[in-house]
Design a protein around this motif. Structure first.
Motif, PDB file in Angstrom:
ATOM      1  N   GLY A  16       0.817  -1.193   0.000  1.00 19.82           N
ATOM      2  CA  GLY A  16       0.000   0.000   0.000  1.00 19.82           C
ATOM      3  C   GLY A  16       0.858   1.254   0.000  1.00 19.82           C
ATOM      4  N   LEU A  17       0.449   2.233   0.732  1.00 18.63           N
ATOM      5  CA  LEU A  17       1.059   3.558   0.752  1.00 18.63           C
ATOM      6  C   LEU A  17       2.316   3.589   1.622  1.00 18.63           C
ATOM      7  CD1 LEU A  17       0.774   6.630   0.145  1.00 18.63           C
ATOM      8  CD2 LEU A  17      -0.604   6.772   2.219  1.00 18.63           C
ATOM      9  N   ARG A  18       3.375   4.218   1.114  1.00 22.21           N
ATOM     10  CA  ARG A  18       4.611   4.429   1.865  1.00 22.21           C
ATOM     11  C   ARG A  18       4.749   5.926   2.097  1.00 22.21           C
ATOM     12  NH1 ARG A  18      10.837   3.250  -0.029  1.00 22.21           N
ATOM     13  NH2 ARG A  18      11.698   3.199   2.061  1.00 22.21           N
ATOM     14  N   TYR A  19       4.929   6.314   3.373  1.00 25.58           N
ATOM     15  CA  TYR A  19       4.924   7.743   3.669  1.00 25.58           C
ATOM     16  C   TYR A  19       5.591   8.048   4.998  1.00 25.58           C
ATOM     17  CZ  TYR A  19       3.018  12.466   4.081  1.00 25.58           C
ATOM     18  OH  TYR A  19       2.869  13.816   4.199  1.00 25.58           O
ATOM     19  N   HIS A  20       6.627   8.847   4.996  1.00 22.91           N
ATOM     20  CA  HIS A  20       7.281   9.403   6.181  1.00 22.91           C
ATOM     21  C   HIS A  20       7.486   8.410   7.331  1.00 22.91           C
ATOM     22  CE1 HIS A  20       7.359  13.272   4.344  1.00 22.91           C
ATOM     23  NE2 HIS A  20       6.055  13.362   4.288  1.00 22.91           N
ATOM     24  N   GLY A  21       8.107   7.320   7.038  1.00 27.04           N
ATOM     25  CA  GLY A  21       8.482   6.390   8.095  1.00 27.04           C
ATOM     26  C   GLY A  21       7.621   5.165   8.227  1.00 27.04           C
ATOM     27  N   THR A  22       6.567   5.066   7.442  1.00 24.59           N
ATOM     28  CA  THR A  22       5.725   3.869   7.509  1.00 24.59           C
ATOM     29  C   THR A  22       5.297   3.437   6.113  1.00 24.59           C
ATOM     30  OG1 THR A  22       3.661   5.113   7.760  1.00 24.59           O
ATOM     31  CG2 THR A  22       4.780   4.420   9.791  1.00 24.59           C
ATOM     32  N   TRP A  23       4.917   2.203   6.039  1.00 26.20           N
ATOM     33  CA  TRP A  23       4.426   1.629   4.797  1.00 26.20           C
ATOM     34  C   TRP A  23       3.229   0.762   5.183  1.00 26.20           C
ATOM     35  CZ3 TRP A  23       8.383  -0.322   0.715  1.00 26.20           C
ATOM     36  CH2 TRP A  23       7.730  -0.603  -0.483  1.00 26.20           C
ATOM     37  N   GLU A  24       2.045   1.120   4.702  1.00 26.36           N
ATOM     38  CA  GLU A  24       0.848   0.337   5.014  1.00 26.36           C
ATOM     39  C   GLU A  24       0.679  -0.792   4.012  1.00 26.36           C
ATOM     40  OE1 GLU A  24      -2.729   2.570   5.449  1.00 26.36           O
ATOM     41  OE2 GLU A  24      -1.988   3.649   7.190  1.00 26.36           O
ATOM     42  N   HIS A  25       0.234  -1.924   4.517  1.00 24.04           N
ATOM     43  CA  HIS A  25      -0.032  -3.098   3.691  1.00 24.04           C
ATOM     44  C   HIS A  25      -1.396  -3.663   4.067  1.00 24.04           C
ATOM     45  CE1 HIS A  25       4.106  -3.520   2.155  1.00 24.04           C
ATOM     46  NE2 HIS A  25       4.469  -3.090   3.343  1.00 24.04           N
ATOM     47  N   ASP A  26      -2.095  -4.164   3.069  1.00 17.61           N
ATOM     48  CA  ASP A  26      -3.326  -4.906   3.335  1.00 17.61           C
ATOM     49  C   ASP A  26      -2.955  -6.360   3.552  1.00 17.61           C
ATOM     50  OD1 ASP A  26      -5.272  -2.800   2.968  1.00 17.61           O
ATOM     51  OD2 ASP A  26      -4.761  -2.880   0.839  1.00 17.61           O
ATOM     52  N   CYS A  27      -3.691  -7.003   4.415  1.00 13.27           N
ATOM     53  CA  CYS A  27      -3.467  -8.410   4.716  1.00 13.27           C
ATOM     54  C   CYS A  27      -4.834  -9.068   4.856  1.00 13.27           C
ATOM     55  CB  CYS A  27      -2.680  -8.524   6.026  1.00 13.27           C
ATOM     56  SG  CYS A  27      -2.533 -10.200   6.666  1.00 13.27           S
ATOM     57  N   TRP A  28      -4.979 -10.232   4.242  1.00 13.62           N
ATOM     58  CA  TRP A  28      -6.208 -11.008   4.390  1.00 13.62           C
ATOM     59  C   TRP A  28      -5.847 -12.350   5.011  1.00 13.62           C
ATOM     60  CZ3 TRP A  28      -5.136  -7.904   0.305  1.00 13.62           C
ATOM     61  CH2 TRP A  28      -6.072  -6.924  -0.012  1.00 13.62           C
ATOM     62  N   ILE A  29      -6.525 -12.669   6.093  1.00 14.30           N
ATOM     63  CA  ILE A  29      -6.344 -13.951   6.768  1.00 14.30           C
ATOM     64  C   ILE A  29      -7.699 -14.633   6.769  1.00 14.30           C
ATOM     65  CG2 ILE A  29      -5.646 -15.133   8.884  1.00 14.30           C
ATOM     66  CD1 ILE A  29      -4.118 -12.495   9.591  1.00 14.30           C
ATOM     67  N   ASP A  30      -7.777 -15.761   6.078  1.00 14.10           N
ATOM     68  CA  ASP A  30      -9.047 -16.476   5.939  1.00 14.10           C
ATOM     69  C   ASP A  30     -10.153 -15.544   5.457  1.00 14.10           C
ATOM     70  OD1 ASP A  30      -7.922 -18.916   6.784  1.00 14.10           O
ATOM     71  OD2 ASP A  30      -8.239 -18.386   8.890  1.00 14.10           O
ATOM     72  N   GLY A  31      -9.823 -14.651   4.529  1.00 11.98           N
ATOM     73  CA  GLY A  31     -10.797 -13.753   3.930  1.00 11.98           C
ATOM     74  C   GLY A  31     -11.074 -12.481   4.705  1.00 11.98           C
ATOM     75  N   LYS A  32     -10.576 -12.353   5.936  1.00 10.87           N
ATOM     76  CA  LYS A  32     -10.812 -11.158   6.743  1.00 10.87           C
ATOM     77  C   LYS A  32      -9.654 -10.183   6.540  1.00 10.87           C
ATOM     78  CE  LYS A  32     -11.833  -9.483  11.319  1.00 10.87           C
ATOM     79  NZ  LYS A  32     -11.869  -9.743  12.742  1.00 10.87           N
TER      80      LYS A  32
END
Length: 144
Positions: A16-32
């Motif tokens: 996902g988005l990388r910005y000023h010290g962090t990088w967000e990622h989506d994660c799906w575990i068993d569809g959630k």
């Protein structure tokens, strides 16, 4: 966004988005769906964006987050998910390097020492504690 399914078909990740010290990622575990936040070095050279933090707070809360992973709700990321995430990023990196280096007509000739070819660092799970900063929560035997 790169989307590669980890070996476990019940776990998927997406950059996902990388910005000023962090990088967000989506994660799906068993569809959630879950949101993961990875601390990285994208704050380098941008200290002024954190002007509301003292130098001590900046080191503790921003620099101290580097190469870490947590859920956006600050719950502990299980070691098994961290291992899966690190492996997924390894696979993403290999695919990216192959794509970039195999198409010089599109991406130019990339020198083998180019920083863009460096692998992603291995991340460790953390939670944030007010006043203490980022506290490691797992994988201790491998990262002491």
């Amino acid at each position: 966004m790169t989307q590669i399914t980890y070996q476990d078909p019940n776990i998927r990740f997406r950059q996902g988005l990388r910005y000023h010290g962090t990088w967000e990622h989506d994660c799906w575990i068993d569809g959630k769906q879950h949101k993961l936040v990875v601390g990285d070095n994208s704050y380098d050279g941008r200290r002024e964006y954190f002007s509301g933090l003292s130098d001590e707070e900046f080191v503790r809360d921003v620099v101290g987050r580097r190469d870490t992973i947590c859920f956006t709700d600050n719950n502990v990321v299980p070691d098994e998910l961290v291992v899966a995430f690190n492996e997924w990023r390894r696979v993403v990196h290999v695919e990216r390097v192959l794509r970039l280096t195999s198409q010089p007509e599109r991406y130019g000739v990339i020198h083998p020492n180019d920083p863009s070819l460096l692998p992603f660092p291995t991340v460790v799970p953390v939670v944030y504690r007010q006043g203490a900063g980022w506290i490691r929560t797992g994988l201790k035997e491998n990262f002491q």
